[in-house]
Design an enzyme around this catalytic site. Structure first.
Site, short mmCIF file in Angstrom:
data_model
loop_
_atom_site.label_atom_id
_atom_site.label_comp_id
_atom_site.label_asym_id
_atom_site.label_seq_id
_atom_site.Cartn_x
_atom_site.Cartn_y
_atom_site.Cartn_z
N ALA A 10 0.82 -1.23 0.00
CA ALA A 10 0.00 0.00 0.00
C ALA A 10 0.84 1.27 0.00
CB ALA A 10 -0.94 -0.01 1.21
N TYR A 153 9.21 -13.32 -14.32
CA TYR A 153 8.07 -12.50 -13.86
C TYR A 153 6.76 -13.14 -14.35
CZ TYR A 153 4.75 -8.72 -13.15
OH TYR A 153 3.65 -8.00 -12.75
N THR A 188 2.99 3.14 -12.78
CA THR A 188 3.18 3.26 -11.32
C THR A 188 4.70 3.27 -11.12
OG1 THR A 188 3.25 0.85 -11.13
CG2 THR A 188 1.08 1.88 -10.87
P1 NDP Z 1 4.59 -0.33 -7.39
O1 NDP Z 1 6.04 -0.60 -7.51
O2 NDP Z 1 4.10 1.06 -7.55
O3 NDP Z 1 4.04 -0.92 -6.00
C1 NDP Z 1 4.46 -2.16 -5.52
C2 NDP Z 1 4.08 -2.31 -4.07
O4 NDP Z 1 4.48 -3.61 -3.62
C3 NDP Z 1 4.76 -1.29 -3.18
O5 NDP Z 1 3.83 -0.77 -2.26
C4 NDP Z 1 5.82 -2.09 -2.45
O6 NDP Z 1 5.99 -1.59 -1.13
C5 NDP Z 1 5.15 -3.47 -2.40
N1 NDP Z 1 6.14 -4.51 -2.18
C6 NDP Z 1 7.12 -4.91 -3.02
N2 NDP Z 1 7.87 -5.85 -2.44
C7 NDP Z 1 7.35 -6.06 -1.20
C8 NDP Z 1 7.69 -6.87 -0.10
N3 NDP Z 1 8.73 -7.72 -0.15
N4 NDP Z 1 6.94 -6.83 1.02
C9 NDP Z 1 5.90 -5.98 1.08
N5 NDP Z 1 5.52 -5.18 0.10
C10 NDP Z 1 6.25 -5.21 -1.04
O7 NDP Z 1 3.90 -1.27 -8.49
P2 NDP Z 1 2.35 -1.56 -8.84
O8 NDP Z 1 1.45 -0.81 -7.98
O9 NDP Z 1 2.23 -1.42 -10.30
O10 NDP Z 1 2.30 -3.13 -8.52
C11 NDP Z 1 1.35 -3.69 -7.66
C12 NDP Z 1 1.06 -5.10 -8.15
O11 NDP Z 1 0.47 -5.04 -9.43
C13 NDP Z 1 2.26 -6.02 -8.28
O12 NDP Z 1 1.89 -7.31 -7.84
C14 NDP Z 1 2.53 -6.04 -9.79
O13 NDP Z 1 3.17 -7.20 -10.19
C15 NDP Z 1 1.12 -5.95 -10.30
N6 NDP Z 1 0.94 -5.48 -11.67
C16 NDP Z 1 1.43 -4.26 -12.08
C17 NDP Z 1 1.19 -3.81 -13.36
C18 NDP Z 1 1.72 -2.52 -13.88
O14 NDP Z 1 1.83 -2.37 -15.13
N7 NDP Z 1 2.03 -1.56 -13.04
C19 NDP Z 1 0.38 -4.62 -14.29
C20 NDP Z 1 -0.07 -5.87 -13.77
C21 NDP Z 1 0.18 -6.26 -12.50
P3 NDP Z 1 7.39 -1.43 -0.38
O15 NDP Z 1 8.45 -1.23 -1.41
O16 NDP Z 1 7.18 -0.26 0.53
O17 NDP Z 1 7.52 -2.71 0.38
C1 8X3 Z 2 2.90 -5.88 -15.39
C2 8X3 Z 2 2.49 -5.72 -16.80
O1 8X3 Z 2 3.18 -6.10 -19.21
O2 8X3 Z 2 4.92 -5.45 -17.65
O3 8X3 Z 2 2.43 -7.06 -14.85
O4 8X3 Z 2 4.02 -7.66 -17.60
S1 8X3 Z 2 3.71 -6.27 -17.86
#
Ligand code: NDP
Ligand code: 8X3
Length: 252
Positions: A10, A153, A188
């Site tokens: 979050a 990934y 993001t």
């Molecule tokens: P961000 O990098 O903006 O956010 C990722 C979040 O995950 C951060 O809050 C980070 O918090 C947390 N996180 C990472 N590692 C850990 C850990 N070891 N323990 C606890 N928290 C962790 O990326 P997104 O918001 O884009 O990603 C969120 C999810 O969405 C992920 O699962 C990603 O794979 C997925 N996703 C993203 C897409 C995109 O294009 N952006 C598309 C599809 C899926 P902190 O570093 O403070 O721990």
């Molecule tokens: C994140 C989207 O296209 O980088 O899951 O795999 S992509």
């Protein structure tokens, strides 16, 4: 207490936007992530703007003992979790498999797969005990198709896809809903993390088209958790208009 939701990851991106959306709609929140300062700041902001209860939890989802102990140590009122959003996750690197960095691989598998499982294993008994609840797993289009240099990934998100299906089957008789939201590209901190802080390279991922934003995903997560109790979205793949799937993006 109002509906109580636990959101992992979050501190940024989707998780932060989901926290904002849920708080604006009266949810009490447990917000988790590693960056304590960001959690504290978000908690203060949401308490002030929505008079909602917010518990920040500094948590590394990869740390099995920390996850188990932290969830087990929650006060009784914070154990009545209605919605768990397994959102914490990351991509680390984008190399052909023969050049892959094994530390990157470990990081992705430990966060996206093991971390999601550790949190789920700690929270699910609380949902089962109450015979209700909703788990929303954030998957990806990368969990539907494998693209060049996406290898590990994509594997980790295919695992999320399979775990989500397994959860839904096992929790069927316990009245717990299980949903996967599988987004395509959204701007993001995701790409900056993937490219180890290279902002230019991260920016280029979104060149020439309008990607989704974190708040778009928050809308869908909120929608899926606000349906009548007899309805469950099982799997929702969502992309921007400019993206057909992992392979085709219409860049102007
Ligand atoms: P961000 O990098 O903006 O956010 C990722 C979040 O995950 C951060 O809050 C980070 O918090 C947390 N996180 C990472 N590692 C850990 C850990 N070891 N323990 C606890 N928290 C962790 O990326 P997104 O918001 O884009 O990603 C969120 C999810 O969405 C992920 O699962 C990603 O794979 C997925 N996703 C993203 C897409 C995109 O294009 N952006 C598309 C599809 C899926 P902190 O570093 O403070 O721990
Ligand atoms: C994140 C989207 O296209 O980088 O899951 O795999 S992509």
């Amino acid at each position: 207490m109002n509906k109580l939701s636990l959101i992992t990851g979050a501190t940024s991106g989707f998780g932060e936007a989901i926290a904002r959306k849920f708080a604006a709609n009266g949810h009490s929140l447990i917000i988790a992530g590693r960056r304590t300062e960001r959690l504290e700041a978000l908690a203060t902001e949401l308490r002030n703007s929505h008079s909602t209860q917010v518990l920040p939890l500094t948590l590394d989802v990869r740390d099995r003992d920390q996850v188990t102990q932290t969830i087990n140590a929650l006060g009784d009122e914070w154990k009545n979790i209605d919605v768990l959003v397994n959102n914490a996750g990351l991509a680390s690197g984008a190399n052909p498999i023969q050049d892959g960095d094994i530390d990157d691989w470990d990081k992705m598998i430990e966060t996206n797969v093991s971390g999601l499982l550790y949190v789920s294993r700690a929270v699910i008994p609380l949902l089962v005990k109450r015979g209700q609840g909703h788990i929303v797993n954030i998957g990806s289009t990368a969990g539907k198709e494998v693209y060049k240099n996406g290898n590990v990934y994509c594997a980790s998100k295919h695992a999320v896809d399979a775990i989500t299906k397994g959860m839904r089957i096992d929790l069927l008789e316990h009245g717990v809903k299980v949903t996967q939201i599988a987004p395509g590209a959204a701007e993001t901190e995701f790409s900056e993390v993937r490219f180890h802080g290279d902002k230019e390279k991260a920016k280029s991922v979104y060149n020439g088209y309008k990607p989704m934003e974190a708040k778009d995903i928050a809308e869908l997560v909120y929608y899926s958790t606000s349906l009548p109790s007899h309805l469950c979205i099982n799997d929702l793949v969502v992309t921007s208009l400019a993206q057909a799937n992992s392979f085709y993006i219409d860049r102007k």
